[in-house]
Scaffold this active site. Structure first.
Site, short mmCIF file in Angstrom:
data_model
loop_
_atom_site.label_atom_id
_atom_site.label_comp_id
_atom_site.label_asym_id
_atom_site.label_seq_id
_atom_site.Cartn_x
_atom_site.Cartn_y
_atom_site.Cartn_z
CB VAL A 41 -0.92 -0.24 1.21
CG1 VAL A 41 -1.55 -1.26 1.15
CG2 VAL A 41 0.01 0.31 2.58
CB THR B 91 8.75 1.61 1.73
OG1 THR B 91 8.27 -0.49 2.47
CG2 THR B 91 10.53 0.98 1.86
CB SER C 266 -14.43 -11.01 13.97
OG SER C 266 -13.35 -11.58 13.23
CE LYS D 1 -12.61 -8.69 10.36
NZ LYS D 1 -13.28 -8.32 11.80
#
EC number: 3.4.21.53
Length: 767
Positions: free
Chosen positions: A354, A357, A673, A716
């Site tokens: 994503v 770095t 969950s 999610k």
């Protein structure tokens, strides 16, 4: 009474009355004076010593006032000089320097020694004789004639003039004897100088004995080392130790090192100089000194204070990530306002790919700072962080100090990658060492075992990255400012591909922008059917593959450009790799879609429940962790307690076994969950009522049927959106997290907040 004689100026020689001395005469004025004395003055000449030996043509100010009247006893003539034997006669005081026709002349007064108290003189003579007796190796100083005369007894005047010649005195001191007319005064001076000489002899003897002992102890090693040095010199391999020391001292003087570092280097340098080059310890000391000298102690780069330019750089490098960019801009603004260098410890948490770095690199570019990176993946030894003590063989500083040396400044942007991947074993816990590094209150005095001196890390902007926050120890997490980076939506991926990935790969593969056209529909097709990921790494690899195929088509098939189509995608990349919309195709009994949050982003999870004749056993498969096994037991007990509500015959629990399975059993699964998902699957299984296929859910359940909040709702919901699910049941307390969910997801997905299992079943089961 004044008398005039030729003048010879001597260099480093003082002649006393009664002394015979041979002097080489070479300067022209002196040669003329000797010849003039021989021819016109019955061989008499005045000898006066120069104050400075370097002066070649002395004048009146360059010579002493008192000299000696001498007679020439013998001359040997050579080509360029005369070797003359002089005999000292009387002391004289210079009155006038006269420029003569044959040579320079000296007008002098004859000086006579002054006899003082006779008893004192006799006592002083005896003391001088005794002092000569006590001097070790006196044969080196006294001639046999002088020893004989001393034993018979010698007058004070003769003794003071003859004895002074045998002592190693400076020209200035000998001249002082010549100028002193009192006999007793000269004898007292002689006693002082002999006492000093005796003390120096004792000191020399002590030093000689010490050196001899050391040479005896290590004579073999000494000679071998000397031979080795000679061999190295012959081969041209010798290391110039003095040159190294000189260079280090010069660096210390020229640069503003901290005082405690200067003292440390000087101490180590003293040890280094004392050791022979062949010693194994010299290399260790030199390496340590080099580390101390090469570390940045005062060097800094100036931060970019143009906030608009910094914002442009961040926006140009990354699409989206508004929270992170905003936090960096806040840091720049506060620093500019307060002029304070205290830097926060930022921790970017999110799935792989994503841009964590690359974002850290952009921060360094926006600030105008140097950038260094340290990866902690798999580090399990504390010495990797703190360094090894110098007593160990092959010791070296830890990675923090190594990276600071590489940066060359005290204020770089320091990326600590994979903070959640550290491990610990019998060698120590590196996460404990990281506490000192990442604590703003402690890191101004960071201690490395190798360097041993405190090092200031307070000016460093630390940026840490992690995939999964729960894997970071709580004490370490407490010192970090957490900034979460979520998965990208399809729209964001299209923007990133168009603005960054495609131009980058086109350039790297030698193409021109006009030679490859990829429209938004094809990009979306690639994203949905050839990649499934939170970030964009796989998408970049896919685009790179297409670029390579394009280059081959242009060079091999002589195509001018390529316009990517679905047919070309199938031809170049093969069949679709991913089933977009992985949800169930139709409503089914006992099958529910759950949502999971992993270190790779969000994902959907199918949970299946089935019953069959048996003895009431609960079977769990799919490599479930302890927490999910507990959720299954709680769900089963809740259904047994509320069986009548859902029209379930209680005897079914006694006469049937229940099997709960989570597919993809090779992948470990755990987390709090899946409670509502398992409860819904079991109720559907026992009541034979189907569950809606376009619906997913997440939440933990209690024995009383309450639904508890969960984490990772954004990830999610993105996973559900990618899979084509249009309804998600969430815990009521997670409504506050809906603000973080991208608008395109909220526009496409309906969120149903619930507080009890009863509400979950009302929305999930087909009525």
């Amino acid at each position: 009474m004044s008398e005039t004689y030729p003048l010879v100026c001597t260099r480093g020689v003082v002649v006393f009355p009664g002394q015979e001395i041979v002097i080489d005469v070479g300067r022209k004025p002196s040669l003329d004076a000797v010849n003039n004395a021989q021819e016109n003055y019955s061989g008499n000449v005045i000898l006066i010593s120069q104050k400075d030996l370097k002066v070649n043509e002395p004048d009146l100010s360059d010579i002493y006032e008192v000299g000696t009247l001498c007679e020439i006893r013998h001359i040997r003539r050579f080509d360029n000089f005369l070797r003359v034997k002089f005999n000292g006669l009387r002391r004289v005081r210079l009155k006038e320097w006269i420029a003569g026709s044959l040579s320079d002349l000296a007008n002098v007064d004859i000086l006579a020694s002054v006899r003082q108290d006779e008893t004192e003189e006799q006592a002083l003579v005896r003391m001088v004789a005794d002092a000569f007796e006590k001097i070790p190796n006196r044969e080196n100083y006294l001639s046999k004639d002088l020893i004989l005369e001393l034993s018979k007894g010698m007058g004070g005047e003769t003794l003071s003039d003859r004895a002074v010649n045998v002592l190693p005195l400076s020209t200035e001191r000998k001249e002082a004897y010549l100028e002193t007319l009192g006999v007793n005064d000269r004898l007292e001076m002689l006693l002082q100088d002999m006492a000093k000489e005796q003390k120096m002899n004792e000191m020399e003897q002590h030093i000689n004995e010490t050196v001899k002992k050391r040479i005896d102890d290590g004579q073999r090693d000494y000679y071998l080392r000397e031979k080795l040095n000679v061999i190295k010199e012959e081969l041209g391999d010798v290391v110039d130790q003095d040159k190294d020391v000189e260079q280090i001292r010069k660096r210390l003087e020229e640069n503003p090192y901290p005082d405690y570092i200067k003292e440390k280097v000087k101490d180590e340098l003293a040890r280094y100089e004392m050791l022979p080059m062949a010693s194994g310890e010299t290399g260790i000391i030199k390496t340590y000194i080099d580390w101390l000298m090469d570390l940045p102690w005062w060097q800094q780069t100036k931060d970019n204070e143009d906030l608009n330019k910094a914002q442009e750089i961040l926006d140009a490098d990354h699409y989206g990530l508004e929270k992170v960019k905003e936090r960096i801009m806040e840091y720049l603004a506060v620093k500019q306002m307060t002029n304070s260098l205290n830097a926060p410890i930022l921790c970017l948490v999110g799935p792989p790919g994503v841009g964590k770095t690359s974002l850290a690199r952009s921060v360094a570019r926006a600030l105008g700072r140097k950038f260094v990176k340290m990866s902690l993946g798999g580090v399990r030894d504390e010495a990797e962080i703190r360094g090894h003590r110098r007593t160990y063989l092959g010791a070296m500083p830890g990675r923090i100090i190594q990276s600071m040396k590489k940066a060359g400044v005290t204020n770089p942007v320091f990326l600590i990658d994979e903070l959640d991947k550290m491990a610990s074993d019998y060698k120590g816990d590196p996460s404990s060492a990281m506490l000192e590094v990442l604590d703003p209150e402690q890191n101004s005095f960071f201690s490395d075992h190798y360097i041993e001196e405190p090092y200031d890390l307070s000016n460093v902007l630390f940026i840490a990255t992690a995939n999964y926050l729960d894997n970071i120890p709580p004490a370490l997490r407490d010192r970090l400012e957490i900034i979460e980076l979520s998965s990208y939506t399809d729209v964001e991926k299209i923007h990133i591909a168009k603005e960054h990935l495609i131009p980058k790969q086109i350039k790297e593969n030698g193409l021109k922008p006009s030679q490859l056209k990829i429209n938004d529909k094809i990009l979306l097709y690639l994203i949905r059917y050839y990649t499934r990921e939170a970030g964009v790494r796989q998408l970049e690899r896919t685009i790179a593959h297409i670029c390579r195929k394009t280059v081959l088509a242009i060079l091999k098939d002589n195509k001018r450009s390529v316009n990517l189509t679905k047919k070309l995608v199938h031809e170049w990349l093969g069949n679709e790799k991913v089933d977009y919309g992985k949800k169930e195709k139709k409503n089914q009994v006992g099958t529910v879609t759950g949502l999971a949050y992993t270190s790779f982003g969000g994902d959907i999870l199918q949970i299946e429940a089935n019953k069959f004749e048996g003895k009431g056993r609960l079977i769990l498969t799919g490599q479930l962790g302890d927490v999910m096994k507990e959720s299954a037991s709680i769900a089963m007990d809740y259904i047994k307690a509320h069986a009548k509500e859902y029209h379930i015959d209680p005897k079914m629990f006694e006469n049937n076994d229940v099997h709960v399975h989570v597919p993809e059993g090779a992948v470990p699964k755990d987390g709090p969950s899946a409670g509502v998902t398992m409860t819904t699957a079991l109720v559907s299984c026992f009541s034979n009522i189907p569950v809606k296929s376009d619906l997913a859910m997440t939440g933990e359940v209690t024995l009383r049927g309450n639904v508890l909040p969960i984490g990772g709702l954004k990830e999610k919901s993105l996973a559900a959106y990618r899979s084509g699910i249009d309804t998600i049941i969430i815990p009521k307390e997670n409504e506050r997290d809906l603000d973080e969910i991208p608008s395109e997801v909220k526009d496409s997905v309906k969120f149903i907040p619930v507080t009890t299992v009863k509400q979950v079943l009302q929305h999930a089961l087909v009525q």
